[in-house]
Design a protein around this motif. Structure first.
Motif, short mmCIF file in Angstrom:
data_model
loop_
_atom_site.label_atom_id
_atom_site.label_comp_id
_atom_site.label_asym_id
_atom_site.label_seq_id
_atom_site.Cartn_x
_atom_site.Cartn_y
_atom_site.Cartn_z
N SER A 118 0.41 -1.45 -0.06
CA SER A 118 0.27 -0.30 0.47
C SER A 118 1.32 1.06 0.23
O SER A 118 2.14 1.19 0.70
N ARG A 119 0.40 2.20 -0.82
CA ARG A 119 0.74 3.61 -0.73
C ARG A 119 1.14 4.20 0.50
O ARG A 119 -0.09 4.27 1.14
N LYS A 120 2.25 5.14 1.26
CA LYS A 120 1.66 5.56 2.58
C LYS A 120 2.70 7.00 2.58
O LYS A 120 4.13 6.90 1.89
N GLN A 121 1.87 8.03 2.60
CA GLN A 121 3.34 9.67 3.24
C GLN A 121 4.12 9.47 4.61
O GLN A 121 3.12 9.45 5.64
N LEU A 122 5.07 9.86 3.99
CA LEU A 122 6.07 9.86 5.25
C LEU A 122 6.62 10.93 5.38
O LEU A 122 6.87 11.91 4.49
N ALA A 123 6.32 12.07 6.59
CA ALA A 123 7.07 13.36 6.71
C ALA A 123 7.80 13.29 7.94
O ALA A 123 7.39 12.69 9.27
N LEU A 124 9.35 13.35 7.28
CA LEU A 124 10.90 13.39 8.75
C LEU A 124 11.42 14.59 8.63
O LEU A 124 11.76 14.98 7.44
N THR A 125 12.14 14.46 9.56
CA THR A 125 12.94 15.73 9.40
C THR A 125 14.71 15.49 8.65
O THR A 125 14.84 14.06 9.29
N ILE A 126 15.34 15.89 8.08
CA ILE A 126 16.48 15.83 7.50
C ILE A 126 17.60 15.64 8.29
O ILE A 126 17.28 16.72 9.14
N GLY A 127 18.11 14.30 8.75
CA GLY A 127 19.64 14.98 9.04
C GLY A 127 20.72 15.70 8.28
O GLY A 127 21.13 15.65 7.76
N ALA A 128 22.31 15.59 9.01
CA ALA A 128 23.57 15.91 8.57
C ALA A 128 24.21 13.95 8.37
O ALA A 128 24.36 13.72 9.31
N LEU A 129 25.17 14.75 7.64
CA LEU A 129 25.66 13.11 6.81
C LEU A 129 26.80 13.20 7.98
O LEU A 129 27.80 14.02 8.10
N PRO A 130 26.67 12.46 8.54
CA PRO A 130 28.24 11.90 9.70
C PRO A 130 29.33 12.02 8.69
O PRO A 130 29.73 12.05 7.80
N GLU A 131 30.94 12.38 9.64
CA GLU A 131 31.49 12.87 8.83
C GLU A 131 32.27 11.38 8.03
O GLU A 131 32.90 11.05 7.10
N ASP A 132 31.95 10.34 8.76
CA ASP A 132 32.45 8.77 8.37
C ASP A 132 31.70 8.08 8.63
O ASP A 132 31.03 7.62 9.88
#
Length: 475
Positions: A354-368
């Motif tokens: 089934s199709r579903k909508q999700l809203a989330l907060t983007i994080g920062a890509l870790p250095e390593d």
């Protein structure tokens, strides 16, 4: 009759000549473009001083030339690079590289590839008038292979910047650079494809062209017919070491975003979801109830990451982010990486058909990034089944080490479907036929109920890395 033949051949010759004239007229003329743009294209050379190591086993020691007969001394001097003396009297050698770049501002900002200037102790920018300027490295971003340099100057010639997103496949493009050190060589071709994902290059949707690019072209500009820079020539696909018809350029939209961040902060921040994804093939699409192979299949969700906090689950297929479709799984890192950490994003996913909508907060890509460490060991309960594997339950310590709530580990692979699809002892199975496996008993029950002659998915962790595989059980 002869006059008729003569007239026919004359008419044919005129037709062929006319076609040749039309074909020639339809080909682009690059002369004005080159005259306008070439002054802002530069040659970049670097020097890196490397202390000489003591020659060990398997290394070639440079001989002392003193005392050798003249004929041998001449041979070594001609064929072995001489090593300059370090200030302390020891020896040091210089590593040199050669590439291209282009000036983007009249006050001396220059764009090139990171791999052209990486590790350099000295960077020299040579202009078309043969004048040389020492450059300062403002910042570099290995993930996109972009570097920003600064030379001191006023009213320097600059290129005009274009929009790489407006490029069309089949469009003519032109490169100017220094292949093998031959300054200001010009080559042309067409755009072969857009949005290419390359191995280990997750954050750049490359422009693929058939423009002849060779060592030394790296960091040089790719122009459209309007004389605007639309990309930075970065890589080639080759088995010979030279050009083979496949060249890749960093889109200018990506390069300028990186350059602006490097100029402002000296580093680049990227969006991050905290998932491991894989391609959706035909069998996986059937297994997950998709109409066609598309999207990015979530094979692993990192604990505490943005995806986990936003409710994304293993087995979800991401079809779009902020309305932008994910056709191939490699599209997702490109799109997420361009988002600002802390921004909100909307994902369109398929979960349990089934199709579903999700809203989330983007994080920062870790250095390593850190991979999960895999582990195997004796379990408490054992089980065998029609797949041809013996599994044991994970211990509490193994679950903690792998960040798992359930799953079973393969202790033995017998003759059967498991051997055919490449399962190995030590592989951890967490999902089978879209069902979470929390124990050996559950695994046996699910395995017994597997459908025949239909694609079935299985999520496997191998050496800490998760992926979905598909198989079919015959009658």
């Amino acid at each position: 009759m002869s006059s008729l033949k003569s007239s026919f051949y004359s008419l044919l010759a005129l037709l062929l000549l006319g076609q040749a004239v039309v074909a020639q007229a339809s080909l682009p003329d690059f002369t004005e473009l080159v005259e306008e743009a070439a002054p802002a294209v530069v040659n970049i050379s670097t020097r890196q001083k490397i202390p000489e190591r003591v020659a060990g086993a398997g290394e070639l020691a440079i001989p002392d030339l003193e005392g050798l007969p003249p004929i041998f001394r001449e041979f070594f001097e001609r064929n072995i690079p001489q090593v300059p003396r370090a200030p302390n009297g020891g020896r040091q050698r210089e590593a040199q590289s050669l590439g291209s770049g282009f000036i983007i501002s009249a006050d001396g900002y220059v764009l090139t590839n990171n791999h052209v200037v990486a590790g350099a102790d000295e960077i020299i920018v040579r202009l078309p008038d043969r004048s040389e300027l020492e450059a300062r490295l403002i910042g570099a971003d290995p993930r996109s292979d972009v570097a920003l340099l600064k030379v001191e100057g006023k009213d320097l010639p600059t290129v005009r910047l274009g929009k790489s997103e407006d490029l069309k496949v089949g469009e003519w493009v032109l490169a100017i650079g220094s292949p093998f050190g031959f300054d200001h060589s010009v080559t042309a071709g067409i755009v072969s494809a857009k949005g290419r994902s390359l191995p280990n290059e997750s954050y750049v949707p490359f422009i693929q062209t058939d423009v002849a690019i060779n060592p030394g072209n790296s960091g040089g500009p790719l122009f459209n017919l309007a004389g605007e820079v639309v990309g930075i020539n970065s890589q080639i696909f080759t088995r010979s070491g030279g050009f083979m018809g496949l060249s890749f350029a960093i889109p200018m939209s990506v390069a300028m975003d990186v350059a602006e961040q490097l100029k402002a902060d000296g580093k680049v921040s990227r969006g991050w979801l905290g998932v491991v994804i894989q391609e959706v093939n035909k069998d996986l699409a059937e297994s997950f109830g998709l109409d066609k192979p598309a999207g990015a299949l979530v094979a692993q969700v990192l604990e505490g990451g943005p995806a986990a906090k936003g409710g994304l689950l293993v087995g979800d297929v991401i079809l779009s982010i902020d309305g932008k479709p994910i056709v191939m799984s490699g599209d997702l890192p490109h799109l997420v990486g361009r988002l600002k950490p802390g921004s909100e994003a909307e994902l369109d996913v398929v979960r349990d058909g089934s199709r579903k909508q999700l809203a989330l907060t983007i994080g920062a890509l870790p250095e390593d990034g850190e991979a999960l460490a895999g582990a195997t060991g004796p379990g408490v309960e054992r089980s065998s089944n029609r797949l041809g594997v013996k599994v044991v339950e994970l211990s509490a310590e193994q679950k903690k080490g792998l960040d798992l709530k359930g799953g079973v580990v393969i202790s033995e692979v017998l003759d059967g479907p498991a051997a055919l699809i490449g399962l190995r002892p030590g592989d951890v199975i967490t999902h089978l036929n879209n069902q979470a496996i929390d124990s050996a008993k559950t695994f046996t029950q699910v395995a017994q109920e597997l459908p025949k002659n239909r694609s079935v998915s299985m999520r496997v962790l191998r050496q800490g890395r998760a992926s979905f595989i598909t198989f079919k059980l015959a009658e």
